[in-house]
Design a protein around this motif. Sequence first.
Motif, mmCIF file in Angstrom:
data_model
loop_
_atom_site.group_PDB
_atom_site.id
_atom_site.type_symbol
_atom_site.label_atom_id
_atom_site.label_comp_id
_atom_site.label_asym_id
_atom_site.label_seq_id
_atom_site.Cartn_x
_atom_site.Cartn_y
_atom_site.Cartn_z
ATOM 1 N N SER A 1 7.895 -0.121 7.601
ATOM 2 C CA SER A 1 5.765 -0.195 7.496
ATOM 3 C C SER A 1 5.294 0.968 8.566
ATOM 4 O O SER A 1 6.003 1.444 9.475
ATOM 5 C CB SER A 1 6.522 -1.697 8.938
ATOM 6 O OG SER A 1 6.589 -1.287 9.106
ATOM 7 N N THR A 2 4.338 0.844 7.925
ATOM 8 C CA THR A 2 3.650 1.875 8.362
ATOM 9 C C THR A 2 2.446 1.788 10.271
ATOM 10 O O THR A 2 2.122 0.472 10.162
ATOM 11 C CB THR A 2 2.177 2.038 7.404
ATOM 12 O OG1 THR A 2 2.051 2.455 6.123
ATOM 13 C CG2 THR A 2 1.135 3.583 7.984
ATOM 14 N N ILE A 3 2.645 2.839 10.484
ATOM 15 C CA ILE A 3 1.966 2.293 12.044
ATOM 16 C C ILE A 3 1.507 3.307 12.146
ATOM 17 O O ILE A 3 0.986 4.695 11.976
ATOM 18 C CB ILE A 3 3.085 2.392 13.379
ATOM 19 C CG1 ILE A 3 4.911 1.679 12.788
ATOM 20 C CG2 ILE A 3 2.590 3.100 14.412
ATOM 21 C CD1 ILE A 3 5.703 1.716 13.989
ATOM 22 N N TRP B 1 -4.727 8.454 2.003
ATOM 23 C CA TRP B 1 -4.834 7.853 3.383
ATOM 24 C C TRP B 1 -4.004 5.937 3.500
ATOM 25 O O TRP B 1 -4.791 5.423 2.737
ATOM 26 C CB TRP B 1 -5.734 8.245 4.205
ATOM 27 C CG TRP B 1 -6.285 8.986 4.746
ATOM 28 C CD1 TRP B 1 -6.610 9.622 3.825
ATOM 29 C CD2 TRP B 1 -6.070 9.882 6.219
ATOM 30 N NE1 TRP B 1 -7.698 11.296 4.809
ATOM 31 C CE2 TRP B 1 -6.633 11.468 6.169
ATOM 32 C CE3 TRP B 1 -5.403 9.897 6.714
ATOM 33 C CZ2 TRP B 1 -7.109 12.289 6.653
ATOM 34 C CZ3 TRP B 1 -5.227 11.126 7.823
ATOM 35 C CH2 TRP B 1 -5.909 11.901 7.859
ATOM 36 N N ASP B 2 -2.801 6.153 3.869
ATOM 37 C CA ASP B 2 -2.676 5.404 3.424
ATOM 38 C C ASP B 2 -2.522 4.210 5.127
ATOM 39 O O ASP B 2 -1.882 5.028 6.129
ATOM 40 C CB ASP B 2 -1.077 5.825 3.493
ATOM 41 C CG ASP B 2 -0.225 4.012 3.229
ATOM 42 O OD1 ASP B 2 -1.052 2.901 3.118
ATOM 43 O OD2 ASP B 2 1.509 4.237 3.506
ATOM 44 N N THR B 3 -3.296 3.459 5.410
ATOM 45 C CA THR B 3 -3.535 2.376 7.114
ATOM 46 C C THR B 3 -1.947 1.434 7.165
ATOM 47 O O THR B 3 -1.762 1.263 6.210
ATOM 48 C CB THR B 3 -5.023 2.568 6.783
ATOM 49 O OG1 THR B 3 -5.317 1.207 5.547
ATOM 50 C CG2 THR B 3 -5.846 3.363 6.096
ATOM 51 N N ALA B 4 -2.200 1.017 8.388
ATOM 52 C CA ALA B 4 -1.878 0.383 8.570
ATOM 53 C C ALA B 4 -2.897 -1.437 8.036
ATOM 54 O O ALA B 4 -4.061 -1.118 8.154
ATOM 55 C CB ALA B 4 -1.033 0.238 9.467
ATOM 56 N N LYS C 1 0.795 -1.209 0.153
ATOM 57 C CA LYS C 1 -0.483 -0.053 -0.328
ATOM 58 C C LYS C 1 1.347 1.438 -0.249
ATOM 59 O O LYS C 1 0.422 2.132 -0.570
ATOM 60 C CB LYS C 1 -1.304 0.039 1.314
ATOM 61 C CG LYS C 1 -2.554 -1.704 0.933
ATOM 62 C CD LYS C 1 -2.873 -1.583 2.506
ATOM 63 C CE LYS C 1 -2.307 -1.377 3.906
ATOM 64 N NZ LYS C 1 -1.276 -2.872 4.550
ATOM 65 N N SER C 2 1.907 1.235 1.067
ATOM 66 C CA SER C 2 2.691 2.183 0.489
ATOM 67 C C SER C 2 3.815 2.464 -0.656
ATOM 68 O O SER C 2 3.413 3.837 -0.552
ATOM 69 C CB SER C 2 3.810 2.617 2.374
ATOM 70 O OG SER C 2 2.649 2.387 3.683
ATOM 71 N N SER C 3 3.850 1.624 -0.802
ATOM 72 C CA SER C 3 4.991 1.697 -1.642
ATOM 73 C C SER C 3 3.787 2.153 -3.120
ATOM 74 O O SER C 3 4.360 2.932 -3.592
ATOM 75 C CB SER C 3 5.380 0.115 -1.919
ATOM 76 O OG SER C 3 5.814 -0.145 -1.203
HETATM 77 MG MG LIG Z 1 2.372 0.692 4.739
#
Ligand SMILES: [Mg+2]
Lengths: 614, 217
Positions: free
Chosen positions: B53-55, B76-79, B35-37
Motif C-alpha cells: 500500500s502506498t504511503i 505521481w502515484d498518491t496514497a 492506482k499503484s497497480s
Molecule cells: Mg498505491
Amino acid sequence: MNEEALLARASEERERIFQRYERGRENLAGQIDPWEDPEFEEYHKTDRYGFIHDERLPQKTAPQKVNIEVEREKKWVKMLGSWDSTATKEKLHRRIYKGIPNSLRIKVWCKLLDVNRMKSENPGKYQEMLKLAKHWSTDVRQIDSDVNRQFREHQFYRERYSEKQCSLFNVLCAYSMYNSEVGYCQGMSGLAGVLLMYMDEEDAFWALAILLSDKKYVMHGLYVEGFPKLTRFLEHHDKILTKFMPKLKHHFDKFGLDAILYSLKWFFVCFVERVPFSLCLRVWDIYLLDGERVITAMAYTILKLHKKAIMKLNDMDLIVNYIQVKLHKDFGYEDDVVIYHLERSMDELKRAKLDYPGPPPPNELPKRSLGTFIEPDKKSKIGQRAENFSETEKQTRATVILRREKAALELQELRVSQSDTVSEHSGVAGSGARCDDSVSGLGSRRSLAETSVTSTADLSVFSSSRSHAPDNSLDTHSNVSDDATGSDGSGICALSIQRAPSTTHSTPRATPHPPSISPLSDDVVRIHVTYNPLAASPSHLHPVSPSKYKAYSEDHHKPMSLGFYTSNGANNLPSDNRIRIQVPSEELLTPVVDSGRIITQRYIESHSELYDLK
Amino acid sequence: MATNRSGAAQRPNGAPQTKVCQFKLVLLGESAVGKSSLVLRFVKGQFHEYQESTIGAAFLTQTVCLDDITVKFEIWDTAGQERYHSLAPMYYRGAQAAIVVYDITNQDTFGRAKNWVKELQRQASPSIVIALAGNKSDLAAKRMVEFEEAQAYADENGLLFMETSAKTAMNVNDIFLAIANKLPKSESGGGGGGGGAGAGARRLNDGDAPRASSCCK
Ligand SMILES: [Mg+2]
Ligand SMILES: Nc1nc2c(ncn2[C@@H]2O[C@H](COP(=O)(O)OP(=O)(O)OP(=O)(O)O)[C@@H](O)[C@H]2O)c(=O)[nH]1
C-alpha cells in the motif's frame, strides 16, 4: 442514496469484513477467491525471518556466525534473568548494538517496551477495544485492504485469513478504537506486522500502543491528522543535510526532490521495506532502546553511506528508485558496518546538537484519554470524503509546500548567480537581459520572506524545468500565475523572477497570488540568456554532432539558461575575464529546448576539467 | 551511462529528431482501487497481487512514443487513504494530466472518484486532462458500477474514460496513450501544436501489448 441507507451499508460492510476474519482461513474453505491467495511453489525458499524468496537463498550462514550467535544467546539468557540489575544496564547498550539474537528478540523487545506493565495495568482492555471495533470502527475497510497487502511474501501473512493475518486485522481494529484521534493510518500495518512476527496478538497491541504514546517514541504525532511530527522531523532532516551534506541537498533540490518523497517510510515505519529486513531488525533493536534519535541518525547514515552513488543519478526517478527499492533489496553494506556507522552518526549529530529535534509539542500528543470510547460522527461512519481541509491539514500542506519552494528558490538563486555571471563576463548571452540590481549575481541572497508568493511559485515551476501548465501554489486558482509562468508563449525561458513590491513583506504563504503583478511590469526582472549550444560547448565535447541540435536550435532559437556549474560557486571567479567552468562529474548538463522551454536535459560526456570560454 | 538518460538524445545520428514533451501526471482515487497497480503495469509491465500500500506518494516515469513525438510521463502515484488527502494538492499542483481511478466492484469508490474530479476541476490547472479509469475490469462478475453509468458521467464532464485491468493489462497502455494524445504538445504553436493537440483522435498504438516504451529504447 440517503444517509440512513449509507450508514446501513457501511455497517453491513464492516460486519461482513469482520466475520471473515473471525471465521479465519479454516472455516472459509471454498470462500476465498483463488486470486486472494498467492501461489506457493516448491522452489521458493523461506529465510530465517520467515520471508519467502523467489529463488534459493544465496548462502548458508557461515558456521562461525552460528557459533557466535549461540554464544550470544547464552549471554542474553543470563541477562534476561537479571534484567533490572546494574550489570545488565551497563552491558545492554553494547549488546543491543551488536544485535539481539533472533530467537530472543521477542523477549527482549517486550522488556525494552515494558509490554507486561501496560498489559497488567489494563486487564481486559484489549478485548474490550476489539469488541467495540466490531460495532464502531470506521477504519475496517482500510485495515482490511492493507492487511491484504502487508508482508504477503512472509510465511505468516502469505495465506489470506491466516492466523497472523487475522491477528493483524484485530490488533489494528482494536487500536483504531483505543486511540480515536489516530484511528488507523496507512503505515501502521507495517509496524504491527513486524511486532506480530515476534509477539502474540495482545502483546503486539500493547507494543503498538507504547510506540505511539510513550514519550520515547511518540509515533502518535506521525499518524495523526496533518502528520505534524513528520513535518517536524523532515525539517530537522533537511537541516542535517544542509549542514553535513550540502552538495547532496543541492542535488536533491536540483531535481525538486523533497525529503518527503524518499524518506516517508523511514519515519513512518522505522525503515520497514526500505532496508533489508535483517538490517531493519537491527535498527528496531536500537530504536526500542534509544528512541526517536535513532530514526534521525539512521536517515542521515543511509544518505551518508550512499551519497556517492546518489550524486551520480541525474533523474528524480532514479534517485527515488535507488533509495526506496535498490536499498531494500541490497543495501550494499554488511549490517554490522551500517550499525557501526549509525552509532558514529549518533555521536556526530549529538556533538552538533542536531541529534534531536526537541520534545513533541502538544499537537503531536494524544489529547483524548486513550482507551475511552467515543462514538464516531456520521461523516466518518459513512466514510465520506471531507470537502474541506481542517486547520491542521492546511497548515501541514502550507509547511510542506513552503519547504519545497524554499528549496527551489535557493537553487534558483544559485542558478541566477551562475547564469548571470555567464552573461556578464562571456557575452554568450545578453540578448534581452534586463538585469536589475537585486539579481546581480554574486551577492543575490534574498530571503524567502522578501519574496512574494508569486515569485516563489514561479521559481519552483521554472526550477523543476518541466511544468508546461501554470502552477497554482494554493487552492485558489489565479490567472496571474498563468501569465507569470510564461504561457504567453514568447519563450520567456531563462528566468522569470518577480520581485515583490517592497510593501508586501507579509507572511509568504498566507495569501494567494497578488493579482496586480503583470509579467511585464517594472517589478519583473527577466534575464534572457541566448542559448547557443555550439558556442557554449567546447569543441572537444564530441561525440555529439551539431546536427543533433539543429531541430531544436534552428526553429526555436529561444533564450535559454545554461546549467553551468562553477567549481566553487560563483565567488571564486578569476580576474582575467574568463569563465572557468568545471564540469562536476563526467557530465555537462545541456537542456533540450522546445518552444523556448526546457523539456529535458541531455548529458554530454566530458572530462572533469576547466574550460575556458571566450 | 551518462548519455543514456534522456529521451530525445538517444536517436542514432541521422535518424529523424523526435520532439520530447514532458508531462506531469497524477493518479488519484480511493485506497486499494489499483492506482499503484496501474502504474506498475504501465511502467514495468508487471502485476503484483500484493502491491504494497502506498504511503504518501510514489514517483515513477515512463516514456511513450507517438509517431513524431516522445512523451515522457512523470507519474505521481498518491496514497488513497483519506488522511493523505491533505497532501494530494502537493502532487496535483502543476499536473497536466490526472487519472482518477475507481474499482468497478465497489460503488463507493466511484463516488469518491467523482469527488476527486470535482476537486480537480475546482483546484487544479484549468487545462488539465482528466481520465477516469474503472479498474479491475477482470472481476466483471462482481461488478457494481455499470459501464454506461460511468461513461455517461465521463461524457458530461469531458473526461477520457476506459475500464481497465492492471491484472490482465487491458486498456492500461491505452489510457496513458489516450492521455498523451490529448495533451497539448506545445502551447506556442511553434511545434506540432494546434491541430493534433486537442482532438485526441490519433491512436498510434492499439492493442494491449506492453510496448509503450519499447520504441524509445
Ligand atoms: Mg498505491
Ligand atoms: N483483480 C484485480 N485486482 C487488482 C487490479 N488492480 C489492482 N488489484 C489489486 O487490488 C489491490 C490494491 O491495489 P493497489 O494498486 O495497491 O491499490 P492503490 O489504489 O494503489 O491503493 P493505495 O496505495 O492504498 O491508495 C491489490 O491487491 C491489487 O493486487 C485489477 O485490475 N484486477
